[in-house]
Design a protein around this motif. Structure first.
Motif, PDB file in Angstrom:
ATOM      1  N   ALA A  74     -29.252  -5.763  17.280  1.00 28.72           N
ATOM      2  CA  ALA A  74     -30.335  -4.782  17.885  1.00 28.72           C
ATOM      3  C   ALA A  74     -30.799  -5.200  19.166  1.00 28.72           C
ATOM      4  N   ILE A  75     -31.030  -6.498  19.178  1.00 28.79           N
ATOM      5  CA  ILE A  75     -31.285  -7.270  20.497  1.00 28.79           C
ATOM      6  C   ILE A  75     -30.357  -6.726  21.519  1.00 28.79           C
ATOM      7  N   LEU A  76     -29.133  -6.845  21.131  1.00 30.86           N
ATOM      8  CA  LEU A  76     -27.914  -6.609  22.275  1.00 30.86           C
ATOM      9  C   LEU A  76     -28.109  -5.009  22.765  1.00 30.86           C
ATOM     10  N   ALA A  77     -28.254  -4.153  21.589  1.00 30.71           N
ATOM     11  CA  ALA A  77     -28.451  -2.811  21.832  1.00 30.71           C
ATOM     12  C   ALA A  77     -29.702  -2.489  22.914  1.00 30.71           C
ATOM     13  N   ILE A  78     -30.715  -3.251  22.412  1.00 33.33           N
ATOM     14  CA  ILE A  78     -31.983  -2.944  23.098  1.00 33.33           C
ATOM     15  C   ILE A  78     -31.871  -3.367  24.587  1.00 33.33           C
ATOM     16  N   ALA A  79     -31.116  -4.432  24.745  1.00 35.07           N
ATOM     17  CA  ALA A  79     -31.034  -4.852  26.211  1.00 35.07           C
ATOM     18  C   ALA A  79     -30.026  -3.821  27.026  1.00 35.07           C
ATOM     19  N   ILE A  80     -28.893  -3.486  26.474  1.00 34.45           N
ATOM     20  CA  ILE A  80     -28.162  -2.351  26.920  1.00 34.45           C
ATOM     21  C   ILE A  80     -29.000  -0.996  27.477  1.00 34.45           C
ATOM     22  N   LEU A  81     -29.594  -0.731  26.318  1.00 31.41           N
ATOM     23  CA  LEU A  81     -30.425   0.628  26.467  1.00 31.41           C
ATOM     24  C   LEU A  81     -31.571   0.315  27.786  1.00 31.41           C
ATOM     25  N   ALA A  82     -32.281  -0.941  27.609  1.00 36.16           N
ATOM     26  CA  ALA A  82     -33.220  -0.939  28.518  1.00 36.16           C
ATOM     27  C   ALA A  82     -32.706  -1.218  30.140  1.00 36.16           C
ATOM     28  N   ALA A  83     -31.437  -1.796  30.138  1.00 35.36           N
ATOM     29  CA  ALA A  83     -30.513  -1.657  31.298  1.00 35.36           C
ATOM     30  C   ALA A  83     -30.273  -0.406  31.674  1.00 35.36           C
ATOM     31  N   MET A  84     -29.897   0.654  30.846  1.00 34.39           N
ATOM     32  CA  MET A  84     -29.743   1.866  31.442  1.00 34.39           C
ATOM     33  C   MET A  84     -30.705   2.683  31.533  1.00 34.39           C
ATOM     34  N   LEU A  85     -31.959   2.565  30.929  1.00 32.39           N
ATOM     35  CA  LEU A  85     -33.035   3.356  31.177  1.00 32.39           C
ATOM     36  C   LEU A  85     -34.062   2.990  32.151  1.00 32.39           C
ATOM     37  N   THR A  86     -34.199   1.626  32.598  1.00 31.77           N
ATOM     38  CA  THR A  86     -35.155   1.113  33.337  1.00 31.77           C
ATOM     39  C   THR A  86     -34.622   1.529  35.014  1.00 31.77           C
ATOM     40  N   THR A 139     -34.880  -0.438  37.666  1.00 30.76           N
ATOM     41  CA  THR A 139     -34.185  -1.233  38.233  1.00 30.76           C
ATOM     42  C   THR A 139     -33.285  -1.992  37.537  1.00 30.76           C
ATOM     43  N   PRO A 140     -32.596  -3.081  37.936  1.00 31.15           N
ATOM     44  CA  PRO A 140     -31.853  -3.815  37.228  1.00 31.15           C
ATOM     45  C   PRO A 140     -32.599  -5.238  36.857  1.00 31.15           C
ATOM     46  N   ASP A 141     -33.466  -5.469  37.442  1.00 26.14           N
ATOM     47  CA  ASP A 141     -34.019  -6.826  37.269  1.00 26.14           C
ATOM     48  C   ASP A 141     -34.480  -7.123  36.155  1.00 26.14           C
ATOM     49  N   VAL A 142     -34.554  -8.373  35.597  1.00 30.37           N
ATOM     50  CA  VAL A 142     -35.206  -8.742  34.388  1.00 30.37           C
ATOM     51  C   VAL A 142     -36.452  -8.108  33.967  1.00 30.37           C
ATOM     52  N   PHE A 143     -37.572  -8.514  35.128  1.00 32.44           N
ATOM     53  CA  PHE A 143     -38.868  -8.055  34.581  1.00 32.44           C
ATOM     54  C   PHE A 143     -38.897  -6.547  34.220  1.00 32.44           C
ATOM     55  N   ASN A 144     -38.242  -5.625  34.792  1.00 32.50           N
ATOM     56  CA  ASN A 144     -38.296  -4.369  34.593  1.00 32.50           C
ATOM     57  C   ASN A 144     -37.805  -3.933  33.421  1.00 32.50           C
ATOM     58  N   MET A 145     -36.639  -4.579  33.035  1.00 34.67           N
ATOM     59  CA  MET A 145     -35.858  -4.575  31.928  1.00 34.67           C
ATOM     60  C   MET A 145     -36.738  -5.126  30.704  1.00 34.67           C
ATOM     61  N   ALA A 146     -37.528  -6.173  30.760  1.00 33.78           N
ATOM     62  CA  ALA A 146     -38.275  -6.573  29.996  1.00 33.78           C
ATOM     63  C   ALA A 146     -39.499  -5.638  29.556  1.00 33.78           C
ATOM     64  N   LEU A 147     -40.062  -4.863  30.404  1.00 31.36           N
ATOM     65  CA  LEU A 147     -40.960  -3.712  30.416  1.00 31.36           C
ATOM     66  C   LEU A 147     -40.725  -3.016  29.332  1.00 31.36           C
ATOM     67  N   MET A 148     -39.399  -2.495  29.255  1.00 30.44           N
ATOM     68  CA  MET A 148     -38.922  -1.714  28.099  1.00 30.44           C
ATOM     69  C   MET A 148     -38.433  -2.387  26.895  1.00 30.44           C
ATOM     70  N   GLY A 149     -37.782  -3.510  27.047  1.00 32.53           N
ATOM     71  CA  GLY A 149     -36.956  -4.162  25.949  1.00 32.53           C
ATOM     72  C   GLY A 149     -37.900  -4.782  25.032  1.00 32.53           C
ATOM     73  N   VAL A 150     -38.935  -5.430  25.595  1.00 29.11           N
ATOM     74  CA  VAL A 150     -39.767  -6.305  24.767  1.00 29.11           C
ATOM     75  C   VAL A 150     -40.666  -5.373  24.015  1.00 29.11           C
ATOM     76  N   PRO A 151     -41.303  -4.347  24.318  1.00 32.81           N
ATOM     77  CA  PRO A 151     -41.928  -3.331  23.428  1.00 32.81           C
ATOM     78  C   PRO A 151     -40.970  -2.742  22.402  1.00 32.81           C
ATOM     79  N   LEU A 152     -39.673  -2.334  22.701  1.00 34.85           N
ATOM     80  CA  LEU A 152     -38.747  -1.921  22.067  1.00 34.85           C
ATOM     81  C   LEU A 152     -38.238  -2.800  20.976  1.00 34.85           C
ATOM     82  N   TYR A 153     -37.963  -4.007  21.175  1.00 38.02           N
ATOM     83  CA  TYR A 153     -37.845  -5.240  19.963  1.00 38.02           C
ATOM     84  C   TYR A 153     -39.115  -5.166  19.283  1.00 38.02           C
TER      85      TYR A 153
END
Length: 243
Positions: free
Chosen positions: A188-200, A202-216
């Motif tokens: 699930a963590i892997l799928a969330i990381a991939i989804l966050a990378a696709m939908l955010t 920018t590819p930087d970790v900060f913006n990915m985390a803005l989606m990935g952390v709430p989703l997890y």
């Protein structure tokens, strides 16, 4: 497997019955909202400290149509969710109060996700992207691309925030089990990381985390909801064969 295939056919047949008049309603509401599309576009521009440009004659008109369509889908989302859950509920005997609960919480999470995106993720994403401007390198932003970016991004956030409701549903109708979700956290963590990378944006970790952390957190919230609402759900299904 045969029963699952039969359920899919029932679901698609029920969905087909409602999709035509829903499409007509979306077109009608879009046409009505086109009259205020300029104000809606200005609302989205609040996050952008830049002028918008167009590169085709029809560019501004199409941008206003897209904004009106987005607003129509946004306003009609409760109806869309009702139609979806009614179709999903038919093969699995989800009706009445349970159907209302699914529709209510799906809409609540959808609008929560869109607000989170508009107020938190979108400003940070746009600010980051525009931070690469210099005196010699200035942004010329297409109104069409900007509208596509903002509307699709907000809708995507709203849809992924509905995860806990669908997790509860799959367990309640015995498509999956609580154990399946508990055993497959790493996937699930892997799928969330991939989804966050696709939908955010920018590819930087900060913006990915803005989606990935709430989703997890929503994934874990789904597991907690399953434990609380469906404590006796322990039947094994085919999907529970996690590693």
């Amino acid at each position: 497997m045969h029963e699952f295939g039969k359920s899919i056919i029932i679901f698609l047949d029920e969905l087909r019955r409602s999709i035509k008049w829903l499409a007509f309603l979306v077109v009608a509401v879009t046409a009505a909202l086109f009259l205020v599309s300029g104000d809606l576009l200005a609302f989205f521009r609040d996050h952008l400290d830049e002028k918008l440009h167009f590169f085709t004659v029809a560019g501004p008109f199409l941008a206003h149509v897209k904004v009106a369509l987005f607003a129509a889908l946004y306003l009609l989302m409760p109806l869309c969710m009702f139609i979806l859950w009614k179709a999903l509920g038919k093969p699995f005997a989800v009706t009445g109060k349970r159907l209302f609960v699914y529709v209510f919480f799906t809409c609540l999470l959808f609008y929560s996700g869109t607000l989170f995106c508009y107020l938190v993720t979108l400003p940070f994403g746009i600010k980051f992207l525009l931070s690469f401007q210099t005196e010699d390198l200035q942004a010329i932003i297409s109104i069409s691309r900007f509208v596509n970016f903002v509307t699709l991004f907000i809708l995507a956030f709203g849809l992924v925030f509905e995860l806990p409701v669908f997790m509860v549903f799959t367990v309640q109708v015995k498509l999956l089990t609580k154990r399946f979700y508990e055993k497959n956290r790493r996937y699930a963590i892997l799928a969330i990381a991939i989804l966050a990378a696709m939908l955010t944006p920018t590819p930087d970790v900060f913006n990915m985390a803005l989606m990935g952390v709430p989703l997890y957190f929503l994934y874990e919230a789904g597991i907690l909801l399953i434990r609380f609402l469906l404590p006796d759900t322990s039947a094994s299904v085919a999907g529970d064969q996690g590693p």
